[in-house]
Design a protein around this motif. Structure first.
Motif, mmCIF file in Angstrom:
data_model
loop_
_atom_site.group_PDB
_atom_site.id
_atom_site.type_symbol
_atom_site.label_atom_id
_atom_site.label_comp_id
_atom_site.label_asym_id
_atom_site.label_seq_id
_atom_site.Cartn_x
_atom_site.Cartn_y
_atom_site.Cartn_z
ATOM 1 N N UNK A 114 51.046 -14.714 33.917
ATOM 2 C CA UNK A 114 51.348 -14.922 35.332
ATOM 3 C C UNK A 114 50.410 -14.134 36.223
ATOM 4 N N UNK A 115 50.239 -12.831 35.918
ATOM 5 C CA UNK A 115 49.479 -11.954 36.810
ATOM 6 C C UNK A 115 47.992 -11.926 36.511
ATOM 7 N N UNK A 116 47.617 -12.297 35.274
ATOM 8 C CA UNK A 116 46.226 -12.161 34.872
ATOM 9 C C UNK A 116 45.834 -10.736 34.574
ATOM 10 N N UNK A 117 46.818 -9.822 34.530
ATOM 11 C CA UNK A 117 46.545 -8.418 34.271
ATOM 12 C C UNK A 117 47.316 -7.944 33.049
ATOM 13 N N UNK A 118 46.686 -7.011 32.305
ATOM 14 C CA UNK A 118 47.279 -6.515 31.076
ATOM 15 C C UNK A 118 47.977 -5.171 31.246
ATOM 16 N N UNK A 119 47.762 -4.499 32.369
ATOM 17 C CA UNK A 119 48.316 -3.166 32.541
ATOM 18 C C UNK A 119 47.664 -2.152 31.617
ATOM 19 N N UNK A 120 46.421 -2.444 31.233
ATOM 20 C CA UNK A 120 45.716 -1.609 30.263
ATOM 21 C C UNK A 120 44.250 -1.465 30.676
ATOM 22 N N UNK A 121 43.711 -0.264 30.497
ATOM 23 C CA UNK A 121 42.273 -0.071 30.665
ATOM 24 C C UNK A 121 41.692 0.431 29.347
ATOM 25 N N UNK A 122 40.381 0.319 29.212
ATOM 26 C CA UNK A 122 39.708 0.776 27.999
ATOM 27 C C UNK A 122 38.750 1.914 28.306
ATOM 28 N N UNK A 123 38.622 2.832 27.370
ATOM 29 C CA UNK A 123 37.663 3.935 27.480
ATOM 30 C C UNK A 123 36.873 3.995 26.176
ATOM 31 N N UNK A 124 35.551 3.995 26.285
ATOM 32 C CA UNK A 124 34.682 4.113 25.116
ATOM 33 C C UNK A 124 33.991 5.468 25.167
ATOM 34 N N UNK A 177 35.976 2.033 31.203
ATOM 35 C CA UNK A 177 35.196 3.237 31.450
ATOM 36 C C UNK A 177 34.338 3.506 30.223
ATOM 37 N N UNK A 178 33.031 3.587 30.411
ATOM 38 C CA UNK A 178 32.116 3.912 29.323
ATOM 39 C C UNK A 178 31.572 5.313 29.564
ATOM 40 N N UNK A 179 31.860 6.238 28.651
ATOM 41 C CA UNK A 179 31.416 7.617 28.782
ATOM 42 C C UNK A 179 30.080 7.823 28.078
ATOM 43 N N UNK A 180 29.092 8.276 28.827
ATOM 44 C CA UNK A 180 27.757 8.551 28.290
ATOM 45 C C UNK A 180 27.273 7.441 27.367
ATOM 46 N N UNK A 181 27.292 6.183 27.810
ATOM 47 C CA UNK A 181 26.906 5.092 26.919
ATOM 48 C C UNK A 181 25.455 5.202 26.469
ATOM 49 N N UNK A 182 25.232 4.925 25.181
ATOM 50 C CA UNK A 182 23.899 4.994 24.589
ATOM 51 C C UNK A 182 23.229 3.623 24.505
#
Length: 337
Positions: A67-77, A131-136
């Motif tokens: 319905x909302x198109x949202x997962x309520x989740x974010x990702x961090x690498x 969020x990508x932390x210090x991506x290589x």
């Protein structure tokens, strides 16, 4: 009716249709209200939520996504979850996301750029922001992640793209302050234990050492980002007869300190040692590490706030700079005579 349709004790679980009947609305309206989809009036929203609360209805997460198109989740690498710097940044993200009931999925790339890219691609399909932390990974792969349309924030990686926000530590000024500190103590020949070559933060550290000019004679030794890396290259560094060792990070410096202790080399009596990042162990090491302090949890909190604004689409791309400041402790002193 399956057993999953009943509560403990045999009572049937309320459905969206039950809530709709109680509120006097259609089932799709119930779904929109509870999933945060198409806006409805405040009176209607209150009526639906009151009916759901009275019945004890809990919406199906999968249906809410539809319905909302949202997962309520974010990702961090992260490049390396074992590194205290990144675990502190992650804590800043999760502390910020927690009050909004946003879940955080984490990928540990283990300092492998291929694994990092694959993990980011997988997460981009299932999260509302990344969020990508210090991506290589190379710029082309970062652009491909942005092409997916997922809101994206990079930590410690500049990237010229209107779809991407960045949070950067001022590594250049932090390393320059460490170099100036050693020069002021009388050091001239120093060994620098370099971090991962693909890291923007490493490039900024090396640029600062080049800018130090003739004040320091710097020999650079490829190392890495872990304690074991610092331990492994200490003997090679000593072979260049420096009076001080600058480590890529506190984590590396702790490995150096361990090896120096094994060799019976006093710090700072025999050689001075610096780290970078000011992780908690830096202050309690014997001796405490001279380092450059970075507000790690603040970095994570900033990344979360910028990602949230980008997910809400009330935001233009921006870069935030976080300072790094010298902290003098017992691991540095005048060169041994």
């Amino acid at each position: 009716m399956t057993s999953g349709d009943r509560r403990a004790g045999g009572r049937r679980r309320p459905t969206v249709h039950d809530v709709a009947r109680a509120a006097g609305v259609s089932p799709p309206t119930v779904s929109r209200v509870l999933a945060g989809g198409k806006p409805v009036s405040a009176e209607l929203s209150e009526r639906v939520r009151a009916a759901a609360a009275e019945l004890g209805y809990r919406p199906n997460p999968a249906a809410q996504v539809l319905v909302s198109g949202q997962h309520g989740t974010i990702g961090v690498v992260l490049p390396d979850l074992a590194n205290p710097f990144f675990s502190e940044v992650l804590k800043g993200v999760t502390s910020g996301a927690g009050p909004s009931d946003t879940q955080v999925m984490v990928v540990d790339a283990d300092e492998d750029a291929t694994h990092e890219h694959e993990g980011a691609e997988r997460l981009a399909r299932w999260v509302d922001g990344l969020v990508l932390c210090s991506p290589r990974m190379p710029d082309a792969q970062l652009a491909a992640i942005a092409d997916t349309g997922v809101p994206l924030v990079l930590v410690n990686r500049p990237f010229e793209d209107d779809r991407v926000d960045t949070v950067l530590v001022d590594y250049h000024s932090g390393m320059a302050a460490l170099a100036d500190h050693l020069a002021s103590l009388g050091h001239r020949r120093v060994a620098y234990l370099a971090g991962p070559s693909g890291a923007w933060s490493e490039q900024e550290r090396e640029r600062a050492l080049r800018d130090a000019g003739p004040a320091l004679d710097v020999v650079t030794i490829p190392c890495g980002s872990g304690m074991a890396d610092g331990h492994a290259v200490t003997d090679e560094a000593l072979g260049h007869h420096p009076t001080a060792i600058l480590a890529f990070s506190d984590y590396v410096a702790l490995g150096v300190l361990t090896r120096l202790t094994e060799l019976g080399v006093a710090v700072p009596g025999g050689i001075s040692l610096t780290g970078f990042d000011d992780i908690p162990l830096a202050a309690i090491a014997g001796p405490g590490l001279t380092t450059a302090t970075v507000r790690k949890q603040e970095i994570g909190a900033l990344a979360w706030r910028q990602l949230l604004a980008r997910m809400d689409r009330h935001h233009e791309a921006r870069t935030t700079i976080v300072p790094a400041e010298l902290v003098r402790r017992g691991s540095t002193g005048a060169p041994a005579t």
